[in-house]
Design a protein around this motif. Structure first.
Motif, PDB file in Angstrom:
ATOM      1  N   GLY A   1       0.786  -1.217   0.000  1.00 52.02           N
ATOM      2  CA  GLY A   1       0.000   0.000   0.000  1.00 52.02           C
ATOM      3  C   GLY A   1       0.821   1.271   0.000  1.00 52.02           C
ATOM      4  O   GLY A   1       0.290   2.363   0.219  1.00 52.02           O
ATOM      5  N   ASP A   2       2.139   1.161  -0.249  1.00 53.35           N
ATOM      6  CA  ASP A   2       2.992   2.346  -0.271  1.00 53.35           C
ATOM      7  C   ASP A   2       2.750   3.191  -1.521  1.00 53.35           C
ATOM      8  O   ASP A   2       3.068   4.379  -1.542  1.00 53.35           O
ATOM      9  CB  ASP A   2       4.467   1.954  -0.209  1.00 53.35           C
ATOM     10  N   CYS A   3       2.245   2.565  -2.577  1.00 50.76           N
ATOM     11  CA  CYS A   3       2.010   3.257  -3.842  1.00 50.76           C
ATOM     12  C   CYS A   3       0.672   2.824  -4.426  1.00 50.76           C
ATOM     13  O   CYS A   3       0.250   1.691  -4.217  1.00 50.76           O
ATOM     14  CB  CYS A   3       3.094   2.911  -4.872  1.00 50.76           C
ATOM     15  N   GLU A   4       0.054   3.729  -5.165  1.00 47.73           N
ATOM     16  CA  GLU A   4      -1.088   3.373  -5.981  1.00 47.73           C
ATOM     17  C   GLU A   4      -0.612   3.373  -7.423  1.00 47.73           C
ATOM     18  O   GLU A   4      -0.369   4.424  -8.012  1.00 47.73           O
ATOM     19  CB  GLU A   4      -2.237   4.359  -5.802  1.00 47.73           C
ATOM     20  N   ARG A   5      -0.453   2.205  -7.991  1.00 45.48           N
ATOM     21  CA  ARG A   5       0.171   2.066  -9.307  1.00 45.48           C
ATOM     22  C   ARG A   5      -0.663   2.738 -10.395  1.00 45.48           C
ATOM     23  O   ARG A   5      -1.875   2.563 -10.473  1.00 45.48           O
ATOM     24  CB  ARG A   5       0.348   0.581  -9.614  1.00 45.48           C
ATOM     25  N   LYS A   6       0.019   3.518 -11.270  1.00 46.55           N
ATOM     26  CA  LYS A   6      -0.633   4.252 -12.346  1.00 46.55           C
ATOM     27  C   LYS A   6      -0.224   3.680 -13.710  1.00 46.55           C
ATOM     28  O   LYS A   6       0.903   3.206 -13.882  1.00 46.55           O
ATOM     29  CB  LYS A   6      -0.247   5.733 -12.301  1.00 46.55           C
ATOM     30  N   GLN A   7      -1.129   3.775 -14.670  1.00 42.90           N
ATOM     31  CA  GLN A   7      -0.826   3.345 -16.025  1.00 42.90           C
ATOM     32  C   GLN A   7      -0.005   4.423 -16.745  1.00 42.90           C
ATOM     33  O   GLN A   7      -0.105   5.609 -16.430  1.00 42.90           O
ATOM     34  CB  GLN A   7      -2.120   3.087 -16.806  1.00 42.90           C
ATOM     35  N   TYR A   8       0.801   3.976 -17.716  1.00 45.27           N
ATOM     36  CA  TYR A   8       1.547   4.922 -18.540  1.00 45.27           C
ATOM     37  C   TYR A   8       1.708   4.356 -19.941  1.00 45.27           C
ATOM     38  O   TYR A   8       1.651   3.153 -20.155  1.00 45.27           O
ATOM     39  CB  TYR A   8       2.921   5.220 -17.927  1.00 45.27           C
ATOM     40  N   ARG A   9       1.907   5.267 -20.904  1.00 43.21           N
ATOM     41  CA  ARG A   9       2.099   4.871 -22.293  1.00 43.21           C
ATOM     42  C   ARG A   9       3.561   5.035 -22.680  1.00 43.21           C
ATOM     43  O   ARG A   9       4.181   6.046 -22.336  1.00 43.21           O
ATOM     44  CB  ARG A   9       1.222   5.719 -23.219  1.00 43.21           C
ATOM     45  N   ILE A  10       4.095   4.045 -23.387  1.00 40.71           N
ATOM     46  CA  ILE A  10       5.469   4.126 -23.865  1.00 40.71           C
ATOM     47  C   ILE A  10       5.462   4.762 -25.251  1.00 40.71           C
ATOM     48  O   ILE A  10       4.815   4.263 -26.173  1.00 40.71           O
ATOM     49  CB  ILE A  10       6.112   2.729 -23.915  1.00 40.71           C
ATOM     50  N   VAL A  11       6.163   5.894 -25.397  1.00 41.68           N
ATOM     51  CA  VAL A  11       6.200   6.613 -26.668  1.00 41.68           C
ATOM     52  C   VAL A  11       7.304   6.058 -27.559  1.00 41.68           C
ATOM     53  O   VAL A  11       7.072   5.634 -28.686  1.00 41.68           O
ATOM     54  CB  VAL A  11       6.401   8.117 -26.429  1.00 41.68           C
ATOM     55  N   ASP A  12       8.529   6.082 -27.067  1.00 38.97           N
ATOM     56  CA  ASP A  12       9.664   5.507 -27.791  1.00 38.97           C
ATOM     57  C   ASP A  12      10.850   5.415 -26.846  1.00 38.97           C
ATOM     58  O   ASP A  12      10.731   5.694 -25.652  1.00 38.97           O
ATOM     59  CB  ASP A  12      10.020   6.316 -29.060  1.00 38.97           C
ATOM     60  N   MET A  13      11.995   5.004 -27.382  1.00 38.15           N
ATOM     61  CA  MET A  13      13.204   4.842 -26.579  1.00 38.15           C
ATOM     62  C   MET A  13      14.396   5.310 -27.401  1.00 38.15           C
ATOM     63  O   MET A  13      14.433   5.154 -28.618  1.00 38.15           O
ATOM     64  CB  MET A  13      13.357   3.367 -26.167  1.00 38.15           C
ATOM     65  N   GLU A  14      15.365   5.929 -26.744  1.00 42.84           N
ATOM     66  CA  GLU A  14      16.573   6.402 -27.407  1.00 42.84           C
ATOM     67  C   GLU A  14      17.781   5.712 -26.785  1.00 42.84           C
ATOM     68  O   GLU A  14      17.934   5.698 -25.566  1.00 42.84           O
ATOM     69  CB  GLU A  14      16.723   7.916 -27.235  1.00 42.84           C
ATOM     70  N   ASN A  15      18.633   5.134 -27.630  1.00 48.15           N
ATOM     71  CA  ASN A  15      19.914   4.619 -27.161  1.00 48.15           C
ATOM     72  C   ASN A  15      20.911   5.761 -27.308  1.00 48.15           C
ATOM     73  O   ASN A  15      21.183   6.215 -28.415  1.00 48.15           O
ATOM     74  CB  ASN A  15      20.336   3.396 -27.985  1.00 48.15           C
ATOM     75  N   ILE A  16      21.417   6.259 -26.199  1.00 52.25           N
ATOM     76  CA  ILE A  16      22.151   7.515 -26.199  1.00 52.25           C
ATOM     77  C   ILE A  16      23.412   7.458 -27.060  1.00 52.25           C
ATOM     78  O   ILE A  16      23.660   8.333 -27.890  1.00 52.25           O
ATOM     79  CB  ILE A  16      22.501   7.923 -24.754  1.00 52.25           C
ATOM     80  N   GLU A  17      24.248   6.431 -26.881  1.00 49.34           N
ATOM     81  CA  GLU A  17      25.531   6.398 -27.593  1.00 49.34           C
ATOM     82  C   GLU A  17      25.440   5.778 -28.983  1.00 49.34           C
ATOM     83  O   GLU A  17      26.206   6.137 -29.874  1.00 49.34           O
ATOM     84  CB  GLU A  17      26.571   5.629 -26.774  1.00 49.34           C
ATOM     85  N   LEU A  18      24.507   4.846 -29.170  1.00 51.63           N
ATOM     86  CA  LEU A  18      24.362   4.162 -30.456  1.00 51.63           C
ATOM     87  C   LEU A  18      22.905   4.262 -30.880  1.00 51.63           C
ATOM     88  O   LEU A  18      22.098   3.393 -30.558  1.00 51.63           O
ATOM     89  CB  LEU A  18      24.789   2.695 -30.332  1.00 51.63           C
ATOM     90  N   PRO A  19      22.523   5.307 -31.606  1.00 50.52           N
ATOM     91  CA  PRO A  19      21.111   5.537 -31.927  1.00 50.52           C
ATOM     92  C   PRO A  19      20.415   4.368 -32.606  1.00 50.52           C
ATOM     93  O   PRO A  19      19.209   4.196 -32.442  1.00 50.52           O
ATOM     94  CB  PRO A  19      21.173   6.755 -32.849  1.00 50.52           C
ATOM     95  N   ASP A  20      21.157   3.568 -33.375  1.00 51.07           N
ATOM     96  CA  ASP A  20      20.530   2.458 -34.097  1.00 51.07           C
ATOM     97  C   ASP A  20      20.469   1.169 -33.280  1.00 51.07           C
ATOM     98  O   ASP A  20      19.902   0.177 -33.733  1.00 51.07           O
ATOM     99  CB  ASP A  20      21.271   2.185 -35.412  1.00 51.07           C
ATOM    100  N   ALA A  21      21.040   1.190 -32.081  1.00 52.43           N
ATOM    101  CA  ALA A  21      21.130  -0.053 -31.311  1.00 52.43           C
ATOM    102  C   ALA A  21      19.818  -0.419 -30.631  1.00 52.43           C
ATOM    103  O   ALA A  21      19.502  -1.584 -30.462  1.00 52.43           O
ATOM    104  CB  ALA A  21      22.237   0.053 -30.271  1.00 52.43           C
ATOM    105  N   GLY A  22      19.036   0.581 -30.235  1.00 47.30           N
ATOM    106  CA  GLY A  22      17.745   0.304 -29.609  1.00 47.30           C
ATOM    107  C   GLY A  22      17.864  -0.461 -28.309  1.00 47.30           C
ATOM    108  O   GLY A  22      18.810  -0.307 -27.545  1.00 47.30           O
TER     109      GLY A  22
END
Length: 204
Positions: free
Chosen positions: A72-93
């Motif tokens: 009961g420490d948190c009330e879990r909330k839903q979220y949507r994943i938009v995208d992800m960025e690999n900082i050093e290797l953009p194509d690595a995902g």
């Protein structure tokens, strides 16, 4: 085995988790159902590291999933994943080219491709005040941006629960989460060099 507070990861018909053995310390384990004997069997994960005496008759394994939420420490909330960025290797995902949704609780977990640092972009439909993650190693740095990446603020773990990271204020809408240092050495058996897996996040 004693559960150190790490969270469950469901992979197909098997159950992968992290448990603490009284004699062997923190290790990844996998459990699976054996239809021939009508029993659950298991070994350390990955199987290449397993030995015949890893589990003995009479052993018990207690797995406490989502302690912060069930307490009961948190009330879990839903979220949507938009995208992800690999900082050093953009194509690595994401490592192993698994879906971005694998960062959710109940999925495999994620790391950056080639163990590189990453930014997850999410959208919060409802206000949240806390980030939950099983990436509890202090070598992993997590920061957030509410201004599209112009600036980031580090969100340290709570002193009372290392899985909870207070955001400092209520946040809604687009959020960038920068994750530095989550790799095979810091994720405490949530991932190995031989198989997919990794960290998870949730909000409350």
């Amino acid at each position: 085995f004693e559960n150190p507070g790490n969270k469950l990861v469901i992979r197909g018909d098997n159950l992968s988790a992290v448990a603490r053995s009284k004699n062997r310390g923190l290790r990844g384990i996998v459990m699976y159902y054996d239809a021939v004997t009508n029993t659950f069997r298991g070994n350390y994960n990955p199987w290449q590291y397993a030995t015949d005496d890893d589990w003995m008759v009479g052993d018990s394994v207690t797995l406490g999933d989502l302690v912060a939420f069930t307490n009961g420490d948190c009330e879990r909330k839903q979220y949507r994943i938009v995208d992800m960025e690999n900082i050093e290797l953009p194509d690595a995902g994401v490592g192993w080219n698994i879906p971005l949704s694998s960062i959710r609780i109940g999925k495999q977990g994620v790391v950056g491709g080639n163990w590189k640092n990453m930014i997850y972009n999410v959208y919060l439909d409802n206000p949240v005040t806390t980030l939950w993650t099983d990436a509890v190693n202090t070598a992993i740095d997590i920061s957030i941006s509410t201004d599209g990446g112009a600036s980031y603020t580090t969100v340290p773990a709570s002193s009372s629960d290392p899985t909870l990271r207070p955001l400092g204020s209520s946040v809604t809408g687009y959020l960038k989460i920068k994750i530095i240092g989550a790799n095979v050495s810091t994720l405490n058996s949530l991932v190995t060099a031989r198989e997919a897996g990794g960290m998870h996040i949730a909000f409350c």
